[in-house]
Design a protein around this motif. Sequence first.
Motif, mmCIF file in Angstrom:
data_model
loop_
_atom_site.group_PDB
_atom_site.id
_atom_site.type_symbol
_atom_site.label_atom_id
_atom_site.label_comp_id
_atom_site.label_asym_id
_atom_site.label_seq_id
_atom_site.Cartn_x
_atom_site.Cartn_y
_atom_site.Cartn_z
ATOM 1 N N GLU A 47 2.724 -7.780 2.023
ATOM 2 C CA GLU A 47 1.564 -7.457 2.853
ATOM 3 C C GLU A 47 1.969 -7.118 4.291
ATOM 4 O O GLU A 47 1.125 -6.748 5.105
ATOM 5 C CB GLU A 47 0.579 -8.622 2.868
ATOM 6 C CG GLU A 47 -0.117 -8.853 1.536
ATOM 7 C CD GLU A 47 -0.939 -7.647 1.093
ATOM 8 O OE1 GLU A 47 -1.569 -7.000 1.951
ATOM 9 O OE2 GLU A 47 -0.933 -7.337 -0.105
ATOM 10 N N GLN A 48 3.259 -7.237 4.610
ATOM 11 C CA GLN A 48 3.714 -6.930 5.964
ATOM 12 C C GLN A 48 3.561 -5.436 6.248
ATOM 13 O O GLN A 48 3.826 -4.602 5.387
ATOM 14 C CB GLN A 48 5.178 -7.346 6.136
ATOM 15 C CG GLN A 48 5.700 -7.183 7.565
ATOM 16 C CD GLN A 48 7.104 -7.756 7.726
ATOM 17 O OE1 GLN A 48 7.655 -8.351 6.802
ATOM 18 N NE2 GLN A 48 7.692 -7.572 8.900
ATOM 19 N N LEU A 49 3.123 -5.087 7.451
ATOM 20 C CA LEU A 49 3.003 -3.688 7.833
ATOM 21 C C LEU A 49 4.384 -3.048 7.922
ATOM 22 O O LEU A 49 5.318 -3.655 8.451
ATOM 23 C CB LEU A 49 2.299 -3.551 9.186
ATOM 24 C CG LEU A 49 0.854 -4.029 9.291
ATOM 25 C CD1 LEU A 49 0.326 -3.782 10.700
ATOM 26 C CD2 LEU A 49 -0.030 -3.322 8.268
ATOM 27 N N VAL A 50 4.515 -1.820 7.414
ATOM 28 C CA VAL A 50 5.830 -1.167 7.444
ATOM 29 C C VAL A 50 6.253 -0.857 8.878
ATOM 30 O O VAL A 50 7.450 -0.733 9.156
ATOM 31 C CB VAL A 50 5.865 0.116 6.587
ATOM 32 C CG1 VAL A 50 5.703 -0.198 5.125
ATOM 33 C CG2 VAL A 50 4.817 1.107 7.036
ATOM 34 N N SER A 51 5.290 -0.751 9.797
ATOM 35 C CA SER A 51 5.638 -0.500 11.199
ATOM 36 C C SER A 51 6.425 -1.657 11.805
ATOM 37 O O SER A 51 7.126 -1.481 12.805
ATOM 38 C CB SER A 51 4.378 -0.253 12.030
ATOM 39 O OG SER A 51 3.492 -1.355 11.940
ATOM 40 N N ASP A 52 6.327 -2.843 11.199
ATOM 41 C CA ASP A 52 7.030 -4.023 11.712
ATOM 42 C C ASP A 52 8.435 -4.168 11.137
ATOM 43 O O ASP A 52 9.163 -5.087 11.526
ATOM 44 C CB ASP A 52 6.229 -5.298 11.388
ATOM 45 C CG ASP A 52 4.896 -5.347 12.126
ATOM 46 O OD1 ASP A 52 4.785 -4.674 13.171
ATOM 47 O OD2 ASP A 52 3.974 -6.028 11.646
ATOM 48 N N LEU A 53 8.820 -3.287 10.217
ATOM 49 C CA LEU A 53 10.137 -3.383 9.581
ATOM 50 C C LEU A 53 11.191 -2.641 10.381
ATOM 51 O O LEU A 53 10.880 -1.715 11.137
ATOM 52 C CB LEU A 53 10.084 -2.804 8.163
ATOM 53 C CG LEU A 53 9.122 -3.445 7.166
ATOM 54 C CD1 LEU A 53 9.169 -2.685 5.844
ATOM 55 C CD2 LEU A 53 9.462 -4.908 6.940
ATOM 56 N N GLU A 87 0.820 -1.213 0.000
ATOM 57 C CA GLU A 87 0.000 0.000 0.000
ATOM 58 C C GLU A 87 0.852 1.260 0.000
ATOM 59 O O GLU A 87 0.501 2.257 -0.632
ATOM 60 C CB GLU A 87 -0.933 -0.009 1.220
ATOM 61 C CG GLU A 87 -2.042 -1.049 1.136
ATOM 62 C CD GLU A 87 -2.778 -1.228 2.453
ATOM 63 O OE1 GLU A 87 -4.015 -1.314 2.434
ATOM 64 O OE2 GLU A 87 -2.113 -1.281 3.501
ATOM 65 N N ASN A 88 1.978 1.232 0.711
ATOM 66 C CA ASN A 88 2.859 2.395 0.743
ATOM 67 C C ASN A 88 3.568 2.614 -0.589
ATOM 68 O O ASN A 88 3.622 3.739 -1.092
ATOM 69 C CB ASN A 88 3.901 2.238 1.864
ATOM 70 C CG ASN A 88 3.420 2.764 3.201
ATOM 71 O OD1 ASN A 88 3.524 3.947 3.481
ATOM 72 N ND2 ASN A 88 2.889 1.870 4.023
ATOM 73 N N VAL A 89 4.105 1.549 -1.150
ATOM 74 C CA VAL A 89 4.886 1.675 -2.380
ATOM 75 C C VAL A 89 4.029 2.146 -3.546
ATOM 76 O O VAL A 89 4.464 2.926 -4.394
ATOM 77 C CB VAL A 89 5.582 0.340 -2.726
ATOM 78 C CG1 VAL A 89 6.231 0.400 -4.108
ATOM 79 C CG2 VAL A 89 6.645 0.003 -1.670
ATOM 80 N N VAL A 90 2.796 1.703 -3.584
ATOM 81 C CA VAL A 90 1.943 1.986 -4.735
ATOM 82 C C VAL A 90 1.311 3.386 -4.673
ATOM 83 O O VAL A 90 0.770 3.868 -5.684
ATOM 84 C CB VAL A 90 0.851 0.887 -4.849
ATOM 85 C CG1 VAL A 90 -0.354 1.198 -3.969
ATOM 86 C CG2 VAL A 90 0.422 0.674 -6.292
ATOM 87 N N LEU A 91 1.397 4.058 -3.524
ATOM 88 C CA LEU A 91 0.682 5.327 -3.331
ATOM 89 C C LEU A 91 0.896 6.362 -4.446
ATOM 90 O O LEU A 91 -0.081 6.890 -4.982
ATOM 91 C CB LEU A 91 1.053 5.940 -1.971
ATOM 92 C CG LEU A 91 0.177 5.527 -0.787
ATOM 93 C CD1 LEU A 91 0.718 6.133 0.501
ATOM 94 C CD2 LEU A 91 -1.262 5.954 -0.999
ATOM 95 N N PRO A 92 2.146 6.698 -4.810
ATOM 96 C CA PRO A 92 2.312 7.747 -5.829
ATOM 97 C C PRO A 92 1.825 7.347 -7.217
ATOM 98 O O PRO A 92 1.670 8.181 -8.098
ATOM 99 C CB PRO A 92 3.836 7.989 -5.849
ATOM 100 C CG PRO A 92 4.361 7.379 -4.603
ATOM 101 C CD PRO A 92 3.461 6.245 -4.303
ATOM 102 N N LYS A 93 1.588 6.019 -7.439
ATOM 103 C CA LYS A 93 1.198 5.542 -8.772
ATOM 104 C C LYS A 93 -0.154 4.855 -8.769
ATOM 105 O O LYS A 93 -0.499 4.155 -9.725
ATOM 106 C CB LYS A 93 2.259 4.569 -9.297
ATOM 107 C CG LYS A 93 3.520 5.282 -9.714
ATOM 108 C CD LYS A 93 4.294 4.656 -10.843
ATOM 109 C CE LYS A 93 3.597 3.850 -11.851
ATOM 110 N NZ LYS A 93 4.233 3.909 -13.177
ATOM 111 N N ALA A 98 -1.781 -6.407 -10.965
ATOM 112 C CA ALA A 98 -0.715 -5.615 -11.593
ATOM 113 C C ALA A 98 0.051 -4.811 -10.538
ATOM 114 O O ALA A 98 1.283 -4.694 -10.601
ATOM 115 C CB ALA A 98 -1.303 -4.678 -12.645
ATOM 116 N N ALA A 99 -0.672 -4.270 -9.557
ATOM 117 C CA ALA A 99 -0.035 -3.506 -8.487
ATOM 118 C C ALA A 99 0.894 -4.401 -7.672
ATOM 119 O O ALA A 99 2.004 -3.992 -7.298
ATOM 120 C CB ALA A 99 -1.092 -2.875 -7.585
#
Length: 490
Positions: free
Chosen positions: A385-391, A345-351, A365-366
């Motif tokens: 699908e992992q939450l970025v808060s967990d990285l 969800e984060n990576v795809v935001l600008p596109k 496709a996304a």
Amino acid sequence: MTHISKSFGSNQVLKDINLTLRSGEVHALMGENGAGKSTLMNVLTGLFPASGGTITIDDEVKTFSNPKEAELFGISFIHQEMNSWPDMTVLENLFLGREITYPGGLLNTREMKAKAKDAFEQLGVRIPLDTQIGMLSVGQQQMIEIAKSFLANLRMLIMDEPTAALTERETTRLFSVIETLKNRGVGIVYISHRMEEIFKVSQFVTVMRDGRVIDTKATKDTNVNELVRKMVGREITDYYPRKTTPIGDVVLTASHLDSSDALFSDISFQVHAGEILAFSGLMGAGRTEVMRGIFGLDKLKSGTVTLNGKKLNIRKPSDAIRHGIGFLTEDRKSEGLILDFSIRENVVLPKKDSFVHRGLYNAKAAAIYVRDLINRLSVRATSDEQLVSDLSGGNQQKVVMAKWVGIAPEVLILDEPTRGVDVGAKREIYELMNELAGRGVAIIMVSSDLPEVLGVSDRIIVMHEGKIAGQLPGEGATQEQVMQLATLGE
């Protein structure tokens, strides 16, 4: 700490850890992002209960039920990420949860101000106590976090990347404070990826990898190459890989930019295709503010920005993105990422609009698009699908990079791109910058890390008090030359 282990479900993140800290000692804790350093300290301070092992302080087995309890005992943890309330004042943040009151319960503001000023004097901080935290730079907020620990009866201090957002001057002052604390008998755990700092301040160094202690040594008995090899499990022979591709024509031109709030004035510069242009200077010099103005985050009072000779009218970030300008901000958690969103969800935001056809979102496709990017940038995650808060911090930074690499930018602005990132991930980011430059992307890098500025840039613009103080070639320039321009101006 003896035989410490920690598991989250079936995932064991700490495995049989032994760590000893003596009073008046600086013990460096090193390892790649995700090695377990911060988790180990969170176990010590009671944020996470240990799954096994014991903690002994002054020959007494000790367990804290929460960080507040550890703090009252005299153990302070300065986290890499800010723990502040942006709408509250500096004074309110400093004493949040530890307010000083009169017997009747009213706040003793006079005593709190006196203690705050004393802590600020020790750190060399000059910030009005009634300033809202949200109005301060990341570096200033970091100094506030450090000042908080000075208000406690310190026995032990944990510092996680304390200089990541500090200027050279602030870092020098911090090292002086560390020396004072050592002489008072305070034991310090110093977590940092900056090698020069480790050898400057620490007496012992422990290297962690994949949740294990690889080695503990007296700092004087080791060297950079050995530490890197133990951290990453391989040799890294060149920390700042020089790009070999040519520089092309001018892509972006900024002419006579003035800030609407007087933070900078008359800023003019050009950046070429395939060039890495670094912006250096002391904190508050206006570097970040110039980039925010170009990207449409802050309003410009006057001046023009042209892209390939065409004048742009950027009123908001979406305008800049539409023209092929990306901006990795210095504060990845509050401005670069949506923490409770997944990587995808984060990576795809600008596109995201490009994956919508006739009102339907093409999730397949996304997903392919995102997986290609996270593989390309070597993001360590269980899935997209992992939450970025967990990285880990380094992998969060890679996700932000992936977001902007995906738009195929003509200009990419990177504000402190390696802040809080380990040596292996730094190298990967530098290589990515070189790869993008090789494809003709014009890169503007704002950095407070002088070795980084000198190591990766083709050209350096130095700012001083809101103006451009001078320019230097990336190759051949020295830290002394940069600092002279940064502190004295033209």
